[in-house]
Design a protein around this motif. Structure first.
Motif, mmCIF file in Angstrom:
data_model
loop_
_atom_site.group_PDB
_atom_site.id
_atom_site.type_symbol
_atom_site.label_atom_id
_atom_site.label_comp_id
_atom_site.label_asym_id
_atom_site.label_seq_id
_atom_site.Cartn_x
_atom_site.Cartn_y
_atom_site.Cartn_z
ATOM 1 N N ALA A 53 0.862 -1.184 0.000
ATOM 2 C CA ALA A 53 0.000 0.000 0.000
ATOM 3 C C ALA A 53 0.891 1.224 0.000
ATOM 4 O O ALA A 53 2.003 1.200 0.546
ATOM 5 N N VAL A 94 -5.454 -0.717 -2.260
ATOM 6 C CA VAL A 94 -5.904 0.672 -2.118
ATOM 7 C C VAL A 94 -6.687 0.856 -0.820
ATOM 8 O O VAL A 94 -6.477 1.806 -0.079
ATOM 9 N N ASP A 95 -7.554 -0.085 -0.525
ATOM 10 C CA ASP A 95 -8.360 0.018 0.690
ATOM 11 C C ASP A 95 -7.750 -0.875 1.768
ATOM 12 O O ASP A 95 -7.997 -2.083 1.811
ATOM 13 N N THR A 96 -6.963 -0.290 2.628
ATOM 14 C CA THR A 96 -6.249 -1.088 3.638
ATOM 15 C C THR A 96 -7.165 -1.557 4.768
ATOM 16 O O THR A 96 -6.761 -2.352 5.602
ATOM 17 N N LEU A 97 -8.397 -1.033 4.809
ATOM 18 C CA LEU A 97 -9.342 -1.533 5.791
ATOM 19 C C LEU A 97 -9.920 -2.872 5.345
ATOM 20 O O LEU A 97 -10.268 -3.725 6.157
ATOM 21 N N GLN A 98 -9.979 -3.042 4.037
ATOM 22 C CA GLN A 98 -10.498 -4.294 3.492
ATOM 23 C C GLN A 98 -9.427 -5.382 3.430
ATOM 24 O O GLN A 98 -9.696 -6.558 3.599
ATOM 25 N N GLU A 99 -8.178 -4.959 3.157
ATOM 26 C CA GLU A 99 -7.094 -5.934 2.998
ATOM 27 C C GLU A 99 -5.809 -5.350 3.561
ATOM 28 O O GLU A 99 -5.409 -4.237 3.177
#
Lengths: 211, 209
Positions: A53, A94-99
């Motif tokens: 990321a 891109v979405d570090t909350l998801q992965e």
């Protein structure tokens, strides 16, 4: 002066007049002071990393950086870094909350102005042979001046998030930087070439996703 | 600059002494040295350099044999663009790319001897050998970064040459010398051991008789 003294004088003049003039200047230009520096911790398991990321902003460090560097190349710099990492098998999250990514990549820039003072003993010979002709004798004496130059540096750090959570180990497993004098030669092509060089001289930087 | 001034004063004093003395049992050669690197040292510098100076002080110990001291300084400086240098920085294996300037400063300090053929006032060929110390100061500049390694080497330097008389106490001294420093220290180039070797052509004037 005897012949021998004359010869001694001539040889001394040869040794200390001609030989020092043989020291090469190499004709260096501003671009010759650019450097690309990389480093990694040898035991790093790069092949185990799959995802990264990266913030979509270049961190500006220092008071002068905004003024000297601006942000006109930021998007191009970040996209070049992403393209190089993806070419080596890394996938951007891109979405570090998801992965949760395996590594974080941070990009920072800094720029500063330096003033260098110099002294010289021979500059006045130029005036003697110049427009004033022979009205004035050559002046053997010191001349002093100052030159201000701006130095910029762009740094990319790869941080292992697992190491970050443990103590006592350096989490920055790989780092690349480019630095040089900030002049009018800075361009998109300049950044592309230098950023590509960072990755070319890091052949170990291969994700397991590339295999 | 201070270093140059020291050398200048020392050699000027030696020149003055050599040019004014009436002693007959020794001779002193002050030489300009043109040198080219040899062997593995060519991995670091390759260009032939005219930036060299040598001084040879010799005392006659027999009719054809002299012994004395040989000192010299040679410098090479080459530029390599878009080159990468690998090095260790803390726990990192690092590499730096850019325009590199490789500079070598080498000082020779050796005991030396010559066998000089022929007779006084003749053109006199000679063979020589020297043994002692050679220093190698390797400097690698990349941008504003500098790597520096200075080592002392045991060294040998065989030579051949000729003395050509010019006047009663003055001769032209022409010689070719191979200088070799045995392995010591760490190279700033890709090699397992660090030696220094170079060929030099030396031309100068000999005072004395």
């Amino acid at each position: 002066m005897s012949l021998r003294s004359l010869i001694a004088f001539l040889i001394s003049a040869l040794a200390f007049g001609i030989i020092p003039s043989c020291f090469p200047s190499h004709g260096l230009s501003v671009e010759d002071y650019d450097t690309v520096l990389t480093g990694y911790i040898p035991e790093t398991p790069f092949a185990s990393y799959r995802t990264f990321a990266m913030p979509d902003t270049i961190i500006h460090v220092g008071d002068d950086t905004d003024k000297l560097l601006g942000r006109s190349y930021d998007a191009m710099i970040l996209s070049t870094i992403v393209r190089n990492l993806e070419a080596r098998g890394f996938r951007r999250v891109v979405d570090t909350l998801q992965e949760a990514p395996d590594v974080m990549v941070y990009v920072a820039a800094t720029a500063s102005s330096f003033t260098s003072y110099y002294g010289s003993w021979d500059d006045y010979w130029g005036g003697y042979w110049g427009g004033w002709g022979s009205y004035y004798p050559p002046y053997w004496g010191p001349s002093y001046g100052a030159v201000t130059y701006n130095i910029g540096r762009l740094n990319i750090d790869m941080v292992d998030r697992d190491i970050t959570q443990r103590s006592g180990k350096n989490p920055i497993v790989w780092s690349g930087s480019l630095s040089g004098l900030l002049t009018g030669t800075i361009s998109r092509a300049y950044f592309t070439t230098k950023l590509n060089q960072i990755f070319e001289q890091s052949p170990y930087l291969l994700s397991g996703g590339a295999q | 600059m201070r270093w140059s001034m020291k050398w200048m004063i020392v050699v000027l004093c030696l020149c003055a002494a050599a040019s004014t003395t009436s002693a007959q049992r020794y001779f002193a050669s002050l030489m300009w040295s043109v040198a080219t690197p040899a062997g593995s040292y060519r991995s670091f510098v390759t260009e032939t350099s005219a930036s060299g100076i040598g001084l040879d002080l010799q005392w006659w110990v027999k009719d054809h044999i002299s012994a004395g001291v040989t000192v010299g300084y040679n410098m090479w400086s080459d530029v390599y663009r878009n080159s990468t240098h690998n090095f260790q920085s803390g726990e990192y294996d690092a590499a730096i790319n850019g325009t590199q300037i490789h500079t070598v400063n080498s000082v020779t300090i050796m005991a030396s001897s010559r066998y000089v053929f022929g007779r006084s006032r003749d053109v006199r060929p000679f063979v020589g050998v020297a043994a002692g110390a050679i220093t190698s100061n390797q400097v690698l500049d990349v941008g504003f970064v500098e790597f520096n390694e200075t080592n002392w080497h045991l060294g040998v330097a065989p030579s051949v040459g000729v003395l050509i008389p010019v006047s009663w106490q003055t001769m032209v001294d022409l010689s070719a010398r191979m200088s070799y420093g045995f392995p010591s220290g760490t190279p700033l180039y890709d090699a397992s051991t660090h030696t220094i070797s170079f060929w030099s052509i030396n031309a100068g004037v000999t005072f004395g008789n």
